[in-house]
Scaffold this active site. Structure first.
Site, PDB file in Angstrom:
ATOM      1  N   THR A 420     128.977 -18.421   7.266  1.00 47.50           N
ATOM      2  CA  THR A 420     130.082 -18.800   8.167  1.00 47.50           C
ATOM      3  C   THR A 420     131.087 -19.580   7.332  1.00 47.50           C
ATOM      4  O   THR A 420     130.773 -20.049   6.249  1.00 47.50           O
ATOM      5  CB  THR A 420     129.585 -19.639   9.358  1.00 47.50           C
ATOM      6  OG1 THR A 420     128.680 -18.879  10.109  1.00 47.50           O
ATOM      7  CG2 THR A 420     130.693 -20.148  10.263  1.00 47.50           C
ATOM      8  N   THR A 438     132.691 -16.278  11.552  1.00 46.45           N
ATOM      9  CA  THR A 438     131.322 -15.996  11.112  1.00 46.45           C
ATOM     10  C   THR A 438     130.953 -14.525  11.273  1.00 46.45           C
ATOM     11  O   THR A 438     131.577 -13.814  12.087  1.00 46.45           O
ATOM     12  CB  THR A 438     130.339 -16.855  11.959  1.00 46.45           C
ATOM     13  OG1 THR A 438     129.008 -16.704  11.459  1.00 46.45           O
ATOM     14  CG2 THR A 438     130.334 -16.465  13.432  1.00 46.45           C
ATOM     15  N   GLU A 440     127.482 -14.552  11.327  1.00 45.96           N
ATOM     16  CA  GLU A 440     126.171 -15.171  11.513  1.00 45.96           C
ATOM     17  C   GLU A 440     125.471 -15.384  10.185  1.00 45.96           C
ATOM     18  O   GLU A 440     125.896 -16.241   9.449  1.00 45.96           O
ATOM     19  CB  GLU A 440     125.295 -14.366  12.483  1.00 45.96           C
ATOM     20  CG  GLU A 440     124.334 -15.224  13.318  1.00 45.96           C
ATOM     21  CD  GLU A 440     123.454 -16.215  12.563  1.00 45.96           C
ATOM     22  OE1 GLU A 440     123.774 -17.407  12.647  1.00 45.96           O
ATOM     23  OE2 GLU A 440     122.451 -15.829  11.950  1.00 45.96           O
ATOM     24  N   GLU A 459     125.096 -11.483  15.088  1.00 48.89           N
ATOM     25  CA  GLU A 459     125.300 -12.660  15.952  1.00 48.89           C
ATOM     26  C   GLU A 459     124.329 -12.735  17.123  1.00 48.89           C
ATOM     27  O   GLU A 459     124.061 -13.818  17.648  1.00 48.89           O
ATOM     28  CB  GLU A 459     126.748 -12.657  16.478  1.00 48.89           C
ATOM     29  CG  GLU A 459     127.336 -14.032  16.648  1.00 48.89           C
ATOM     30  CD  GLU A 459     127.578 -14.727  15.321  1.00 48.89           C
ATOM     31  OE1 GLU A 459     127.102 -15.855  15.165  1.00 48.89           O
ATOM     32  OE2 GLU A 459     128.210 -14.124  14.423  1.00 48.89           O
ATOM     33  N   ASP A 462     121.587 -15.203  17.617  1.00 46.24           N
ATOM     34  CA  ASP A 462     121.852 -16.563  18.116  1.00 46.24           C
ATOM     35  C   ASP A 462     121.391 -16.746  19.566  1.00 46.24           C
ATOM     36  O   ASP A 462     121.478 -17.847  20.111  1.00 46.24           O
ATOM     37  CB  ASP A 462     123.347 -16.911  18.004  1.00 46.24           C
ATOM     38  CG  ASP A 462     123.706 -17.420  16.619  1.00 46.24           C
ATOM     39  OD1 ASP A 462     122.799 -17.571  15.787  1.00 46.24           O
ATOM     40  OD2 ASP A 462     124.904 -17.677  16.372  1.00 46.24           O
ATOM     41  N   SER A 486     126.995 -22.797  17.561  1.00 46.85           N
ATOM     42  CA  SER A 486     127.147 -24.190  17.118  1.00 46.85           C
ATOM     43  C   SER A 486     128.489 -24.424  16.433  1.00 46.85           C
ATOM     44  O   SER A 486     128.775 -25.554  16.025  1.00 46.85           O
ATOM     45  CB  SER A 486     126.035 -24.540  16.130  1.00 46.85           C
ATOM     46  OG  SER A 486     124.803 -24.544  16.787  1.00 46.85           O
ATOM     47  N   GLY A 506     127.129 -23.703   8.854  1.00 53.43           N
ATOM     48  CA  GLY A 506     125.809 -24.332   8.711  1.00 53.43           C
ATOM     49  C   GLY A 506     124.893 -24.196   9.905  1.00 53.43           C
ATOM     50  O   GLY A 506     124.042 -25.068  10.124  1.00 53.43           O
TER      51      GLY A 506
HETATM   52  N1  GLU Z   1     126.119 -18.005  14.057  1.00 55.35           N
HETATM   53  C1  GLU Z   1     126.191 -19.445  13.982  1.00 55.35           C
HETATM   54  C2  GLU Z   1     126.853 -20.021  15.210  1.00 55.35           C
HETATM   55  O1  GLU Z   1     127.688 -19.388  15.783  1.00 55.35           O
HETATM   56  C3  GLU Z   1     126.913 -19.895  12.777  1.00 55.35           C
HETATM   57  C4  GLU Z   1     126.173 -19.527  11.548  1.00 55.35           C
HETATM   58  C5  GLU Z   1     126.314 -20.487  10.422  1.00 55.35           C
HETATM   59  O2  GLU Z   1     127.116 -21.368  10.396  1.00 55.35           O
HETATM   60  O3  GLU Z   1     125.587 -20.392   9.479  1.00 55.35           O
HETATM   61  O4  GLU Z   1     126.562 -21.110  15.583  1.00 55.35           O
END
Ligand code: GLU
Length: 610
Positions: A420, A438, A440, A459, A462, A486, A506
């Site tokens: 991301t 992102t 993901e 994604e 998630d 997140s 992250g």
């Molecule tokens: N897919 C994650 C999210 O939407 C983000 C992935 C990442 O930051 O590594 O929260």
């Protein structure tokens, strides 16, 4: 289609490699010399900070030609789709938060990937249990309907001043001319080698003829993506959401392009052309909260960052930082984050499907009640239970849902160091943008759309998968639902004026990375570039007294003092890769990116002052 060339014979090789390859490759010097850059820049007239010097340069190019901060953010994102393809791109989605100076308001644009209309939850279970994670990630089933391009197009239409065709030009140029493979790109490819080898399109784009990642220093070109961007520049978003590109995406999802004798089982997905045709980016109200005289604007559902950050800070606020040692303050911060994550995990999900008690969670009364749990000076040793925000909702009655045990938590929950990326831009008019995008995981679902040069997202990993296929949970998959995220692009205002934009990658550590940077800057008074470089720690309601932390945090005096209070730390290596823009009182701004994490980022301003 991949073309990765060694510089000396770039044009000759390229000409020999068939359709889609740039026929007039750039001179070696243009492709290989990145513009000068540093992780911090102060000045005026507009600014940008990203993880990559070419993306930041593209944003600056747009700003210098009179584009605004939204135009610049989209230009940077499209370049990152070329230079940081394992983290973001048109196969994924994102959240954009913008301060619109002329209107004096904050807007948020959700262009999160969406579960296809045919994705019943039962498809993700086998023999009564959730599909093995590895099989889910690298499959057609993990692919959400991509939102990036619709997000870019809507952002430009509603808040920008340039067309998609204009802002895509720098990315088309970088994709055609290429850029040198650096250590980060090489490593990210290496982590994906086994998966890429199993797909004809991914191996052709990202691996050499020997099936290995291209070495550091080789020039990587992506004529397939240049062609895709050109199609979109000519035909607008419908060139992506309908027609040949939509068809290619659906084919990749439903008939994964496996090599003969591939080493893995790859389950096909259920995406249909109508899913792409119907995709919408959604303008949502921001999640608004206050903290020590500042007003914070974050992303609402399906994002969890805005509410979780607001809740953490509401819990912290009653105790002024000056009245405590730094370690005591950090103890409260870690415990507040633990409580906020307990609520996040229990209550937050896609608001189109879940009734989220947001008003209750954000109310001061709720924070005051829940804040009583922060009173001690010992680290918690067990998972915190969620609170009961419902009585603080207003007229709604208190009904505390029973949250089932999760057999397989969401991917963004478990793995702290995935990819991301975050982009931060500003302009001369005073607009400010925080944009996180992102695909993901690192390398998304591992499948490149053949001939079009971009990876698809994973994604839908998630979503949470409870042990039982029938269990109720706010973040279970459903047709048309968006998985909880997140991603936490955030704007901070003081006295009605924007002072800070920030965000990070992250997984679920995004929320704590943004939270800790805010605490460092607003409470400990660190300049923004120092606040984002400082060693990180992340507490997300662990089952024991341990928080995840970077080695430099574990070695710090604060960690020793926290240890005396019962806190433990697990070394998880670098956490996040934040970028930010701080607006100063004299109207200048400081743009800041990581000095070292993820190879270091790039910040630039239109008119430097130092
Ligand atoms: N897919 C994650 C999210 O939407 C983000 C992935 C990442 O930051 O590594 O929260």
């Amino acid at each position: 289609m991949r073309r990765l060339l060694f510089s000396v014979s770039a044009s000759l090789l390229c000409l020999g490699l068939g359709p889609g390859c740039a026929t007039t490759p750039a001179p070696k010097s243009e492709a290989q010399t990145p513009p000068a850059s540093s992780p911090t820049a102060t000045g005026r007239g507009g600014a940008a900070a990203t993880v990559d010097v070419r993306a930041t340069s593209a944003a600056l190019e747009v700003l210098r030609s009179g584009g605004n901060a939204v135009d610049a953010a989209v230009a940077a994102a499209s370049v990152l789709g070329v230079t940081d393809p394992y983290s973001c791109g048109i196969g994924g989605g994102g959240f954009l938060v913008a301060w619109l100076a002329r209107d004096g308001r904050v807007v948020t644009l959700d262009h999160r990937e969406t579960a296809p209309s045919g994705l019943e939850r039962a498809r993700l279970y086998e023999h009564g249990a959730p599909l093995p994670f590895e099989e889910f990630v690298t499959s057609g089933l993990s692919v959400g309907v991509p939102g990036s391009l619709m997000g870019w197009s809507e952002a430009l239409r509603l808040y920008g001043s340039r067309s998609l065709a204009e802002v895509l030009q720098p990315a088309i140029r970088v994709a055609e001319q290429g850029f040198p493979v650096d250590a980060t790109f090489h490593e990210q490819t290496r982590h994906n080698v086994e998966r890429f080898r199993d797909f004809t399109s991914s191996a052709a784009l990202f691996l050499g003829p020997d099936g290995q990642p291209w070495p550091v220093g080789a020039t990587f070109q992506n004529p397939g993506l240049a062609r895709t961007y050109r199609l979109v520049a000519q035909g607008g978003v419908s060139a992506f959401y309908r027609g040949e590109l939509a068809q290619a995406i659906v084919s990749t999802v439903t008939r994964p392009p496996l090599v003969a004798g591939a080493s893995r089982t790859v389950r096909p997905g259920v995406m249909r052309l109508e899913d792409l045709e119907r995709y919408e980016a959604v303008v949502r109200p921001p999640v608004t909260s206050t903290y020590r005289g500042y007003t914070l604007y974050g992303m609402g559902g399906p994002g969890s960052g805005g509410v979780t950050l607001a809740l953490t800070l509401n819990l912290l606020e009653p105790q002024a930082p000056a009245s405590l040692s730094r370690a005591r303050f950090l103890h409260r911060y870690l415990e507040a984050s633990r409580l906020a994550f307990a609520d996040r995990n229990a209550f937050l999900g896609d608001p189109a499907f879940v009734s989220v008690p947001e008003a209750g969670l954000l109310s001061r009364e709720y924070a005051a009640r829940r804040g009583a749990l922060l009173e001690g000076t010992r680290a918690s040793t067990t998972t915190a239970l969620p609170g009961n925000p419902f009585p603080h909702q207003g007229p709604a009655r208190a009904v505390l849902p029973r949250v089932p045990e999760v057999a397989r938590p969401a991917a963004e929950e478990t793995a702290p160091n995935k990819e991301t990326t975050h982009i931060t831009t500003s302009d001369a008019e005073g607009n400010l943008v925080a944009y996180t995008c992102t695909i993901e995981g690192e390398g998304g679902n591992g499948m490149v759309v053949p001939g079009y040069g971009f990876l698809l997202n994973n994604e839908l990993t998630d979503f949470d998968l409870p042990a039982s296929v029938d269990a109720r949970h706010p973040n279970t998959p459903a047709p048309g639902k968006r998985p909880r995220s997140s991603m936490s692009p955030l704007l901070v205002l003081k006295d009605g004026k924007p002072v800070l934009a920030l965000g990070s990658p992250g997984g679920s550590t995004i929320i704590t990375t943004v939270g800790q940077t805010l605490v460092n800057h607003l409470d400990f008074g660190m300049p923004i570039e120092q606040a984002l470089a400082a060693p990180r720690v992340s507490q997300r309601n662990s089952p024991d007294n341990t928080s995840q932390a970077e080695p430099a945090f574990i070695a710090s005096p604060e960690a020793a003092e926290l240890g005396a209070m019962g806190h433990g730390f697990t070394n998880v290596g670098p956490l996040g890769a934040l970028t930010a823009i701080r607006v100063h009182e004299d109207g200048t701004v400081t743009a800041a990116a990581e000095p070292t994490r993820r190879g270091g980022g790039s910040a630039m301003v239109v008119e430097p002052v130092k």
